[in-house]
Motif scaffolding. Structure first.
Motif, PDB file in Angstrom:
ATOM      1  N   LYS A  95      -6.037   5.248   0.915  1.00 52.71           N
ATOM      2  CA  LYS A  95      -6.118   4.757  -0.457  1.00 52.71           C
ATOM      3  C   LYS A  95      -7.377   3.904  -0.568  1.00 52.71           C
ATOM      4  O   LYS A  95      -7.751   3.211   0.373  1.00 52.71           O
ATOM      5  CB  LYS A  95      -4.900   3.918  -0.838  1.00 52.71           C
ATOM      6  CG  LYS A  95      -3.643   4.725  -1.071  1.00 52.71           C
ATOM      7  CD  LYS A  95      -2.525   3.832  -1.585  1.00 52.71           C
ATOM      8  CE  LYS A  95      -1.278   4.641  -1.900  1.00 52.71           C
ATOM      9  NZ  LYS A  95      -0.196   3.774  -2.400  1.00 52.71           N
ATOM     10  N   TYR A 141      -9.349   0.911  -2.900  1.00 56.42           N
ATOM     11  CA  TYR A 141      -9.108  -0.190  -3.833  1.00 56.42           C
ATOM     12  C   TYR A 141     -10.441  -0.823  -4.222  1.00 56.42           C
ATOM     13  O   TYR A 141     -11.387  -0.835  -3.421  1.00 56.42           O
ATOM     14  CB  TYR A 141      -8.230  -1.271  -3.184  1.00 56.42           C
ATOM     15  CG  TYR A 141      -6.840  -0.800  -2.878  1.00 56.42           C
ATOM     16  CD1 TYR A 141      -5.804  -1.026  -3.768  1.00 56.42           C
ATOM     17  CD2 TYR A 141      -6.558  -0.123  -1.695  1.00 56.42           C
ATOM     18  CE1 TYR A 141      -4.521  -0.592  -3.493  1.00 56.42           C
ATOM     19  CE2 TYR A 141      -5.279   0.317  -1.412  1.00 56.42           C
ATOM     20  CZ  TYR A 141      -4.260   0.080  -2.310  1.00 56.42           C
ATOM     21  OH  TYR A 141      -2.991   0.525  -2.030  1.00 56.42           O
ATOM     22  N   ASN A 142     -10.517  -1.379  -5.441  1.00 51.98           N
ATOM     23  CA  ASN A 142     -11.723  -2.121  -5.798  1.00 51.98           C
ATOM     24  C   ASN A 142     -11.635  -3.527  -5.204  1.00 51.98           C
ATOM     25  O   ASN A 142     -10.634  -3.897  -4.596  1.00 51.98           O
ATOM     26  CB  ASN A 142     -11.976  -2.129  -7.314  1.00 51.98           C
ATOM     27  CG  ASN A 142     -10.975  -2.948  -8.100  1.00 51.98           C
ATOM     28  OD1 ASN A 142     -10.236  -3.769  -7.571  1.00 51.98           O
ATOM     29  ND2 ASN A 142     -10.949  -2.721  -9.402  1.00 51.98           N
ATOM     30  N   ASP A 154     -15.744  -1.997  -2.782  1.00 49.01           N
ATOM     31  CA  ASP A 154     -14.414  -1.411  -2.677  1.00 49.01           C
ATOM     32  C   ASP A 154     -13.989  -1.436  -1.208  1.00 49.01           C
ATOM     33  O   ASP A 154     -14.820  -1.601  -0.315  1.00 49.01           O
ATOM     34  CB  ASP A 154     -14.409   0.042  -3.147  1.00 49.01           C
ATOM     35  CG  ASP A 154     -14.592   0.195  -4.646  1.00 49.01           C
ATOM     36  OD1 ASP A 154     -14.740  -0.824  -5.354  1.00 49.01           O
ATOM     37  OD2 ASP A 154     -14.606   1.355  -5.114  1.00 49.01           O
ATOM     38  N   GLY A 172      -8.577  -5.607  -5.655  1.00 43.34           N
ATOM     39  CA  GLY A 172      -7.313  -5.114  -5.120  1.00 43.34           C
ATOM     40  C   GLY A 172      -6.618  -4.103  -5.995  1.00 43.34           C
ATOM     41  O   GLY A 172      -5.442  -3.817  -5.800  1.00 43.34           O
ATOM     42  N   VAL A 232       0.855  -1.192   0.000  1.00 46.87           N
ATOM     43  CA  VAL A 232       0.000   0.000   0.000  1.00 46.87           C
ATOM     44  C   VAL A 232       0.884   1.232   0.000  1.00 46.87           C
ATOM     45  O   VAL A 232       0.661   2.173  -0.737  1.00 46.87           O
ATOM     46  CB  VAL A 232      -0.925   0.026   1.239  1.00 46.87           C
ATOM     47  CG1 VAL A 232      -1.704   1.332   1.328  1.00 46.87           C
ATOM     48  CG2 VAL A 232      -1.848  -1.174   1.225  1.00 46.87           C
ATOM     49  N   LEU A 261      -5.929  -0.312  -7.170  1.00 51.35           N
ATOM     50  CA  LEU A 261      -6.020   1.039  -6.638  1.00 51.35           C
ATOM     51  C   LEU A 261      -6.984   1.875  -7.472  1.00 51.35           C
ATOM     52  O   LEU A 261      -6.924   1.877  -8.700  1.00 51.35           O
ATOM     53  CB  LEU A 261      -4.625   1.686  -6.636  1.00 51.35           C
ATOM     54  CG  LEU A 261      -4.534   3.118  -6.119  1.00 51.35           C
ATOM     55  CD1 LEU A 261      -4.928   3.196  -4.645  1.00 51.35           C
ATOM     56  CD2 LEU A 261      -3.113   3.649  -6.316  1.00 51.35           C
ATOM     57  N   GLN A 262      -7.865   2.594  -6.789  1.00 45.18           N
ATOM     58  CA  GLN A 262      -8.817   3.497  -7.431  1.00 45.18           C
ATOM     59  C   GLN A 262      -8.398   4.923  -7.096  1.00 45.18           C
ATOM     60  O   GLN A 262      -8.526   5.351  -5.954  1.00 45.18           O
ATOM     61  CB  GLN A 262     -10.239   3.235  -6.917  1.00 45.18           C
ATOM     62  CG  GLN A 262     -10.687   1.796  -7.072  1.00 45.18           C
ATOM     63  CD  GLN A 262     -10.774   1.383  -8.529  1.00 45.18           C
ATOM     64  OE1 GLN A 262     -11.602   1.881  -9.276  1.00 45.18           O
ATOM     65  NE2 GLN A 262      -9.908   0.467  -8.928  1.00 45.18           N
TER      66      GLN A 262
END
Length: 187
Positions: free
Chosen positions: A147, A149-150, A130, A153, A110, A155-156
Protein backbone atom coordinates in the motif's frame (compact mmCIF):
# COMPACT_ATOMS: atom_id res chain seq x y z
CA UNK A 1 24.25 2.70 21.26
CA UNK A 2 24.06 1.62 24.87
CA UNK A 3 22.34 -1.67 25.54
CA UNK A 4 21.44 -0.76 29.11
CA UNK A 5 20.28 2.24 31.09
CA UNK A 6 22.71 5.16 30.80
CA UNK A 7 21.66 6.54 34.19
CA UNK A 8 19.97 9.67 32.86
CA UNK A 9 16.34 8.76 33.33
CA UNK A 10 15.88 5.09 34.09
CA UNK A 11 14.92 4.23 30.51
CA UNK A 12 16.07 0.78 29.50
CA UNK A 13 15.53 -0.35 25.93
CA UNK A 14 16.15 -4.07 25.74
CA UNK A 15 18.66 -4.70 22.93
CA UNK A 16 16.76 -7.91 22.19
CA UNK A 17 13.54 -6.01 21.66
CA UNK A 18 11.61 -6.76 24.83
CA UNK A 19 9.38 -9.80 24.86
CA UNK A 20 8.74 -10.08 21.14
CA UNK A 21 11.88 -9.26 19.21
CA UNK A 22 10.49 -5.94 17.94
CA UNK A 23 13.51 -3.74 17.75
CA UNK A 24 14.30 -1.09 15.19
CA UNK A 25 15.85 2.32 14.86
CA UNK A 26 16.18 5.10 12.34
CA UNK A 27 17.94 8.44 12.06
CA UNK A 28 15.56 11.39 12.35
CA UNK A 29 15.69 14.62 10.36
CA UNK A 30 17.40 16.45 13.24
CA UNK A 31 20.22 13.86 13.49
CA UNK A 32 18.82 12.16 16.58
CA UNK A 33 17.77 8.51 16.56
CA UNK A 34 14.34 6.94 17.12
CA UNK A 35 14.86 3.61 18.94
CA UNK A 36 11.94 1.18 19.07
CA UNK A 37 11.36 -1.52 21.66
CA UNK A 38 8.52 -3.79 22.70
CA UNK A 39 7.19 -4.32 26.18
CA UNK A 40 3.38 -4.39 26.44
CA UNK A 41 3.03 -2.54 23.17
CA UNK A 42 5.51 -0.67 21.01
CA UNK A 43 7.49 2.10 22.68
CA UNK A 44 10.02 4.59 21.41
CA UNK A 45 12.79 6.70 22.86
CA UNK A 46 14.79 9.51 21.23
CA UNK A 47 18.58 9.23 21.49
CA UNK A 48 21.17 11.80 20.49
CA UNK A 49 23.95 10.73 18.06
CA UNK A 50 26.05 9.53 21.03
CA UNK A 51 23.30 7.27 22.38
CA UNK A 52 22.22 9.50 25.26
CA UNK A 53 18.49 9.76 25.91
CA UNK A 54 17.02 13.08 24.71
CA UNK A 55 13.49 12.60 26.01
CA UNK A 56 12.82 11.89 29.68
CA UNK A 57 11.04 8.59 29.24
CA UNK A 58 9.65 6.16 26.74
CA UNK A 59 6.65 7.17 24.72
CA UNK A 60 4.03 4.72 23.49
CA UNK A 61 3.46 4.26 19.78
CA UNK A 62 1.14 1.24 19.97
CA UNK A 63 -0.50 0.47 23.31
CA UNK A 64 -0.91 -3.17 24.31
CA UNK A 65 -0.69 -6.26 22.19
CA UNK A 66 2.36 -8.18 21.08
CA UNK A 67 4.14 -6.13 18.39
CA UNK A 68 6.68 -7.66 16.02
CA UNK A 69 8.78 -6.60 13.05
CA UNK A 70 9.00 -2.96 14.13
CA UNK A 71 10.80 -0.75 11.64
CA UNK A 72 10.99 2.97 10.96
CA UNK A 73 12.27 5.45 8.41
CA UNK A 74 12.73 9.22 8.31
CA UNK A 75 9.68 10.69 6.55
CA UNK A 76 10.89 14.29 6.30
CA UNK A 77 12.97 16.80 8.28
CA UNK A 78 10.55 16.67 11.23
CA UNK A 79 8.94 13.21 11.26
CA UNK A 80 9.44 9.45 10.91
CA UNK A 81 7.05 6.66 9.93
CA UNK A 82 6.93 3.56 12.17
CA UNK A 83 5.46 0.22 11.02
CA UNK A 84 4.84 -2.94 13.04
CA UNK A 85 2.62 -5.97 13.19
CA UNK A 86 0.61 -7.00 16.22
CA UNK A 87 0.14 -10.74 16.72
CA UNK A 88 -2.53 -10.21 19.39
CA UNK A 89 -5.10 -8.90 16.89
CA UNK A 90 -3.32 -9.92 13.63
CA UNK A 91 -3.06 -6.36 12.33
CA UNK A 92 -0.34 -4.37 10.63
CA UNK A 93 -0.18 -0.69 11.61
CA UNK A 94 1.80 2.48 11.02
CA UNK A 95 2.16 5.71 12.97
CA UNK A 96 3.93 8.97 12.17
CA UNK A 97 6.16 10.31 14.96
CA UNK A 98 7.53 13.86 15.33
CA UNK A 99 11.26 14.30 16.02
CA UNK A 100 10.45 15.19 19.65
CA UNK A 101 8.61 11.89 20.23
CA UNK A 102 5.05 13.18 20.00
CA UNK A 103 2.57 11.36 17.81
CA UNK A 104 1.76 13.16 14.53
CA UNK A 105 -0.54 10.46 13.09
CA UNK A 106 -1.83 7.85 15.55
CA UNK A 107 -1.46 4.12 14.91
CA UNK A 108 -3.41 3.42 11.73
CA UNK A 109 -4.38 -0.04 10.49
CA UNK A 110 -2.76 -0.99 7.19
CA UNK A 111 -4.37 -4.42 7.02
CA UNK A 112 -6.15 -7.01 9.08
CA UNK A 113 -4.76 -10.44 8.31
CA UNK A 114 -6.84 -12.80 6.29
CA UNK A 115 -5.43 -15.35 6.16
CA UNK A 116 -2.78 -15.38 8.86
CA UNK A 117 -0.44 -12.75 10.26
CA UNK A 118 1.50 -10.36 8.01
CA UNK A 119 4.81 -11.69 9.27
CA UNK A 120 7.20 -9.98 6.86
CA UNK A 121 7.09 -6.22 6.35
CA UNK A 122 9.14 -3.30 5.06
CA UNK A 123 8.65 0.45 4.62
CA UNK A 124 10.28 2.96 2.29
CA UNK A 125 9.90 6.74 2.00
CA UNK A 126 9.86 7.89 -1.62
CA UNK A 127 11.43 10.98 -3.15
CA UNK A 128 7.94 12.54 -3.30
CA UNK A 129 7.44 12.19 0.48
CA UNK A 130 4.94 9.35 0.06
CA UNK A 131 5.73 6.03 1.74
CA UNK A 132 5.14 2.42 0.73
CA UNK A 133 4.50 -0.49 3.08
CA UNK A 134 5.02 -4.00 1.69
CA UNK A 135 3.98 -7.14 3.59
CA UNK A 136 3.35 -10.86 3.25
CA UNK A 137 1.09 -13.29 5.11
CA UNK A 138 2.34 -16.42 6.86
CA UNK A 139 -0.57 -18.70 6.03
CA UNK A 140 -0.98 -20.76 2.91
CA UNK A 141 -2.92 -18.68 0.42
CA UNK A 142 -1.48 -15.47 1.82
CA UNK A 143 -0.24 -12.92 -0.68
CA UNK A 144 2.59 -10.42 -0.84
CA UNK A 145 1.00 -6.95 -1.06
CA UNK A 146 1.77 -3.25 -0.80
CA UNK A 147 0.00 0.00 0.00
CA UNK A 148 1.17 3.55 -0.75
CA UNK A 149 0.40 6.50 1.56
CA UNK A 150 1.03 10.23 1.24
CA UNK A 151 3.13 12.07 3.83
CA UNK A 152 -0.02 12.77 5.88
CA UNK A 153 -0.79 9.06 6.16
CA UNK A 154 -3.65 9.01 3.63
CA UNK A 155 -3.90 5.89 1.46
CA UNK A 156 -3.12 6.55 -2.21
CA UNK A 157 -4.98 4.05 -4.39
CA UNK A 158 -5.73 0.56 -3.10
CA UNK A 159 -3.92 -2.47 -1.74
CA UNK A 160 -1.96 -4.14 -4.56
CA UNK A 161 -1.19 -7.86 -4.81
CA UNK A 162 2.39 -8.57 -5.89
CA UNK A 163 2.21 -12.37 -5.97
CA UNK A 164 -0.14 -15.10 -4.85
CA UNK A 165 2.22 -16.85 -2.44
CA UNK A 166 3.35 -16.25 1.09
CA UNK A 167 6.85 -14.74 0.85
CA UNK A 168 9.79 -15.44 3.12
CA UNK A 169 11.17 -11.92 2.75
CA UNK A 170 9.89 -8.63 1.37
CA UNK A 171 11.69 -5.45 0.38
CA UNK A 172 10.82 -2.05 -1.02
CA UNK A 173 13.29 0.55 -2.22
CA UNK A 174 12.90 4.01 -3.68
CA UNK A 175 13.82 4.89 -7.23
CA UNK A 176 13.80 8.32 -8.86
CA UNK A 177 10.72 10.51 -9.43
CA UNK A 178 8.59 8.86 -6.76
CA UNK A 179 8.89 5.39 -8.25
CA UNK A 180 9.74 2.30 -6.22
CA UNK A 181 10.64 -1.36 -6.61
CA UNK A 182 9.17 -4.17 -4.51
CA UNK A 183 10.59 -7.66 -4.09
CA UNK A 184 8.85 -10.63 -2.50
CA UNK A 185 11.07 -13.69 -2.26
CA UNK A 186 9.50 -17.15 -2.27
CA UNK A 187 11.64 -20.27 -1.88
Amino acid sequence: FPSRDNGNDGVYMNPNGGNSGSDGMCILGDGNVLKLGASSGLDGVILDPWGEVVTNSRFTILAGGNPYGATCEKLDANRAVVVCGNSTDSTLRFAIINNNGTINVAATTVQTSAPGTASKLDVCVLTTGDFVIVYSHTSAGGNCKFKRYNSSGVLQGTETDINSSSSESVYVTKLTNGQFAVSCWVS
